[in-house]
Enzyme design. Structure first.
Site, PDB file in Angstrom:
ATOM      1  N   LEU A   1       0.857  -1.181   0.000  1.00  0.00           N
ATOM      2  CA  LEU A   1       0.000   0.000   0.000  1.00  0.00           C
ATOM      3  C   LEU A   1       0.895   1.234   0.000  1.00  0.00           C
ATOM      4  O   LEU A   1       2.090   1.147   0.282  1.00  0.00           O
ATOM      5  CB  LEU A   1      -0.896   0.008   1.241  1.00  0.00           C
ATOM      6  CG  LEU A   1      -1.901  -1.148   1.351  1.00  0.00           C
ATOM      7  CD1 LEU A   1      -2.534  -1.153   2.731  1.00  0.00           C
ATOM      8  CD2 LEU A   1      -2.963  -1.034   0.270  1.00  0.00           C
ATOM      9  N   ALA A   2       0.307   2.385  -0.295  1.00  0.00           N
ATOM     10  CA  ALA A   2       1.106   3.608  -0.300  1.00  0.00           C
ATOM     11  C   ALA A   2       1.832   3.779   1.034  1.00  0.00           C
ATOM     12  O   ALA A   2       2.996   4.173   1.075  1.00  0.00           O
ATOM     13  CB  ALA A   2       0.229   4.814  -0.591  1.00  0.00           C
ATOM     14  N   GLU A   3       1.154   3.474   2.138  1.00  0.00           N
ATOM     15  CA  GLU A   3       1.791   3.609   3.447  1.00  0.00           C
ATOM     16  C   GLU A   3       1.347   2.492   4.379  1.00  0.00           C
ATOM     17  O   GLU A   3       0.184   2.082   4.380  1.00  0.00           O
ATOM     18  CB  GLU A   3       1.432   4.945   4.129  1.00  0.00           C
ATOM     19  CG  GLU A   3       1.714   6.171   3.312  1.00  0.00           C
ATOM     20  CD  GLU A   3       3.177   6.539   3.241  1.00  0.00           C
ATOM     21  OE1 GLU A   3       3.983   5.951   3.994  1.00  0.00           O
ATOM     22  OE2 GLU A   3       3.515   7.409   2.418  1.00  0.00           O
ATOM     23  N   THR A   4       2.292   2.045   5.198  1.00  0.00           N
ATOM     24  CA  THR A   4       2.001   1.234   6.367  1.00  0.00           C
ATOM     25  C   THR A   4       2.459   2.021   7.581  1.00  0.00           C
ATOM     26  O   THR A   4       3.595   2.502   7.629  1.00  0.00           O
ATOM     27  CB  THR A   4       2.720  -0.124   6.324  1.00  0.00           C
ATOM     28  OG1 THR A   4       2.216  -0.891   5.222  1.00  0.00           O
ATOM     29  CG2 THR A   4       2.488  -0.907   7.611  1.00  0.00           C
TER      30      THR A   4
END
Length: 261
Positions: free
Chosen positions: A44-47
Site C-alpha cells: 500500500l502507499a503507506e504502512t
C-alpha cells in the site's frame, strides 16, 4: 511474532475510495529492514507502525520502498485504530514522529489532525517538469519536500497523464499539481511520487500541508474544502493556523486481522 493489522480507507466515508493505509500496532519496533519488508508485503502507499509511549504512541510510516517523515492518511487511519479499536471512546491521541508531536482529535464526523505547515517559494520550472507532466505549468513552487505546479484548471488536473519515469528523475521526491476548484471545492490537486514507490497517491495529507498555505495567499482565506482528484478520490477540510495546518477527514475500516512475522 504475530501482530494485529488493520486496513483503512482514509479521507473518505465509503469503502473503495480515499487512500488505503495499513496500521500495525506493536509492542516495540523490529529492525528497520523488517518494517520495510512488511510495508513491501502490504504493498500500500503507506504502512503505519504504532508503539505505545506513555499515554501516547510512537508512529512511523513506510512506503513499499522507504520510510517517510510525514504521512497524513496513515496518521488519520492510526487515530481511527486507537480511538475505535485499541482504546474505544478516547477523544484525543498524540503521535510522536519524525515531524514532531502530532495531535489528532475526534470531530463530529471524523478526526482533526494538527500538522506542521510546509510553506513554499516560487521557482523556475525545473528541467523536464513540463515534459513529464505533459502541460506547461502556470507557476511552480518548491520546498524541501516537493515541487508544486499550478495548472490552468481543475479539468486539466483531472485529465493529467504524466510520465512517471520522468517524474521519478526530478530532484524532489514528489510533485503536486493543483488548480482552483470546481463544484464546491476551493482547490483540487493530485500527487505523484514514483521515486518513493508511489506513482500516484490517492489522497495525501502531507501534500495539503504545502497546498493550504499556498492557497491561503492566493485566495485570501484560511479554511478550505479540498478534493484530491485521483481515481479513488478523497476530500479534506483544511484550516491554516499560523505555522500549523489542521486536516479533517473521515475513515472507513476495511480489514482487521493478524499477521505472522
Amino acid at each position: 511474532m504475530r501482530t494485529p493489522i488493520f486496513q483503512i480507507d482514509a479521507f473518505t466515508n465509503r469503502r473503495f475510495a480515499g487512500n488505503p493505509a495499513a496500521v500495525m500496532p506493536m509492542a516495540s519496533f523490529p529492525a528497520d529492514a523488517v518494517l520495510l519488508a512488511i510495508a513491501a508485503e502490504n504493498n500500500l502507499a503507506e504502512t503505519a507502525f504504532l508503539v505505545p509511549e506513555g499515554g501516547d504512541y510512537r508512529l512511523r510510516w513506510f512506503t513499499p520502498m522507504v520510510e517517510v517523515p510525514l504521512c497524513g492518511h496513515a496518521t488519520l487511519a492510526s487515530a481511527a485504530v486507537v480511538m475505535e479499536r485499541l482504546q474505544p471512546g478516547r477523544s484525543k491521541v498524540v503521535f510522536h514522529s519524525a515531524s514532531g508531536p502530532l495531535t489528532v482529535k475526534r470531530a463530529d464526523a471524523g478526526y482533526v489532525m494538527d500538522f506542521p505547515a510546509r510553506p513554499s517559494d516560487p521557482v523556475s520550472a525545473p528541467p523536464g517538469l513540463a515534459n513529464a507532466l505533459g502541460v506547461i505549468p502556470v507557476e511552480v513552487m518548491a520546498n524541501a519536500f516537493n515541487y508544486m505546479a499550478l495548472l490552468q484548471s481543475a479539468q486539466v488536473v483531472r485529465g493529467l497523464a504524466p510520465d512517471m519515469a520522468a517524474l521519478a528523475r526530478m530532484d524532489r521526491p514528489g510533485v503536486i499539481v493543483t488548480a482552483q476548484g470546481d463544484g464546491n471545492y476551493d482547490f483540487v490537486s493530485r500527487y505523484f511520487a514514483p521515486a518513493k514507490g508511489i506513482p500516484e497517491d490517492p489522497v495525501t495529507g502531507a501534500a495539503h500541508c504545502m497546498l493550504a498555505p499556498y492557497w491561503a495567499k492566493r485566495l485570501g482565506k484560511t479554511a478550505f474544502h479540498a478534493f484530491q482528484a485521483s481515481r479513488r478520490g478523497g476530500e479534506i477540510i483544511c484550516r491554516l493556523a499560523g505555522d500549523r495546518v489542521e486536516l479533517e477527514g473521515t475513515c472507513v475500516f476495511y480489514l482487521e486481522g493478524e499477521v505472522e512475522i
